[in-house]
Design an enzyme around this catalytic site. Structure first.
Site, PDB file in Angstrom:
ATOM      1  CB  SER A   1      37.394  35.983  42.907  1.00 14.64           C
ATOM      2  OG  SER A   1      37.792  36.472  44.177  1.00 14.64           O
TER       3      SER A   1
ATOM      4  CG  HIS B   1      36.258  32.809  40.202  1.00 14.75           C
ATOM      5  ND1 HIS B   1      35.038  33.384  39.903  1.00 14.75           N
ATOM      6  CD2 HIS B   1      36.408  32.922  41.545  1.00 14.75           C
ATOM      7  CE1 HIS B   1      34.488  33.849  41.001  1.00 14.75           C
ATOM      8  NE2 HIS B   1      35.292  33.579  42.018  1.00 14.75           N
TER       9      HIS B   1
ATOM     10  CE  LYS C   1      33.051  31.295  42.394  1.00 13.82           C
ATOM     11  NZ  LYS C   1      32.768  30.662  43.675  1.00 13.82           N
TER      12      LYS C   1
END
Length: 397
Positions: free
Chosen positions: A185, A213, A244
């Site tokens: 990240s 991610h 996310k």
């Protein structure tokens, strides 16, 4: 000194050092552009909303339907009376998305990671972790080491020679678990999954990947780091988030063989002792998965935006960390400098967060840009103009 006075003194020290974090309050939905209290309209270049689904009408409507059908909360843990049919639908969709047999939802990916290592590992087992893994993986390993007294090892970031040495040293362990982020990240780089899986097969190890991610952001159709490498179905365990790219609400999951999710249902403490994922979140996340499957062009747009922003930022004279993911860090060195740059960018109408120690190592402070499929070309050009002005003012370009 009293407890409160000691904390206040430390907070004042944070302010003096220029590392104190101030919260910014949004007055409208998370989007490429939104309203920030006291700032007006700003371009968000610091969000995990990679596909722009946080305020997608279909995703919002699905959350409302789930609220009306199932109510606001579950009122229980899963094994008592907190399992709703929407959980089964969501978990089936998540397993299909990441190329696994089954999935089990948690209230966050932090909980999913926390529930993995202490549940699977014992005194005869070892977990081998990448040096730059997310804090949730690190804490999961620390927890397992404390509770089950498992063995632990750390290999240098993406260093396959060092990983192999650690695997050789663990030959006598009952279970060898290699745990890595799919996308790191803070760096924005991608784990070397083909090499990791090859080594794991050579030394009879199990591979776990936190794809938080990468889910929705990597691969031609957004199925994550495994799809990026054309390795769907070859990763033993995948943990990831619903918070996310998949709508950004909350929640996480662990995916893998059906026997794994069954075992976690029986023994994973965050699963046994925390309320189930709220139905509204499950409903919106399910809609986000279905939207992603029906609209792969969102992923294409994200990749195009990423390429464009990286190229233009470099053309201005900045030196972003090389890569292909929508995480674009610009290393500045000292924490105060990163926070100062983020403050000046916000004055220009661009919200980018500065990160320093202890989130990143000393001397590696940065502003981290994150691209979204929701950004228009005008949004990106607006942000690039702000970077040019602020970079010149700070003497960076």
């Amino acid at each position: 000194m009293s407890f409160a006075a000691r904390l206040q003194a430390e907070l004042e020290q944070f302010k003096q050092e220029g590392v104190y974090k101030r919260l910014n309050y949004l007055e409208a939905p998370q989007a490429a552009r939104t309203k920030m209290q006291g700032r007006g309209e700003v371009v968000i270049l610091s969000s995990n909303n990679y596909l722009g689904l946080c305020n997608q009408p279909e995703v919002v409507a699905a959350g409302k339907r789930a609220l009306e059908e199932f109510g606001a909360g579950t009122g229980s843990v899963r094994f008592i009376c907190g399992t709703f049919t929407i959980h089964r639908e969501l978990e089936s969709a998540l397993a299909r998305l990441v190329g696994c047999e089954a999935a089990l939802s948690y209230v966050s990916c932090w909980n999913a990671n926390e529930g993995l290592c202490p549940t699977l590992l014992g005194e005869r087992d070892v977990v081998i972790s990448d040096q730059l893994n997310h804090a949730s993986i690190i804490d999961s390993i620390r927890l397992a080491k404390t509770i089950t007294r498992c063995q632990t090892a750390v290999y240098r970031h993406s260093d396959m020679t060092d990983l192999e040495e650690k695997l050789k040293a663990a030959r006598d362990a009952r279970l060898r678990l290699v745990f890595t982020d799919g996308v790191f990240s803070m760096e924005g780089d991608i784990a070397r999954l083909p090499d990791i899986v090859t080594l794991a097969r050579k030394y009879d190890a199990v591979v776990a990947v936190d794809d938080s991610h990468a889910t929705g952001a990597l691969g031609k159709t957004g199925r994550g780091s495994a799809e990026h490498y054309d390795m769907l179905g070859e990763v033993d365990i995948i943990t990831s988030t619903l918070g996310k790219a998949l709508g950004g609400a909350a929640g996480g999951f662990t995916a893998g063989p059906a026997v794994l999710t069954d075992y976690l249902t029986q023994r994973s403490r965050p699963q046994l002792f925390s309320n189930a994922l709220p139905p509204t979140v499950a409903g919106s996340a399910l809609a986000a998965v279905r939207y992603l499957e029906a609209h792969p062009e969102r992923v294409t747009r994200l990749h195009d935006n990423t390429r464009y922003f990286r190229e233009r930022l470099a053309a201005l004279g900045f030196k972003p960390v090389p890569g292909t993911t929508p995480i674009v860090p610009v290393i500045l060195g000292e924490t105060a400098q990163a926070i100062r740059m983020s403050e000046l960018l916000l004055q220009e109408g661009v919200f980018v967060t500065g990160f320093g120690y202890p989130v990143v190592p000393q001397g590696q402070a940065r502003v981290r840009c994150q691209l979204s499929a929701g950004h228009s070309r005008d949004d990106l050009d607006f942000a690039l103009t702000a970077f040019r002005r602020v970079g010149a003012r700070l003497g960076l370009i």
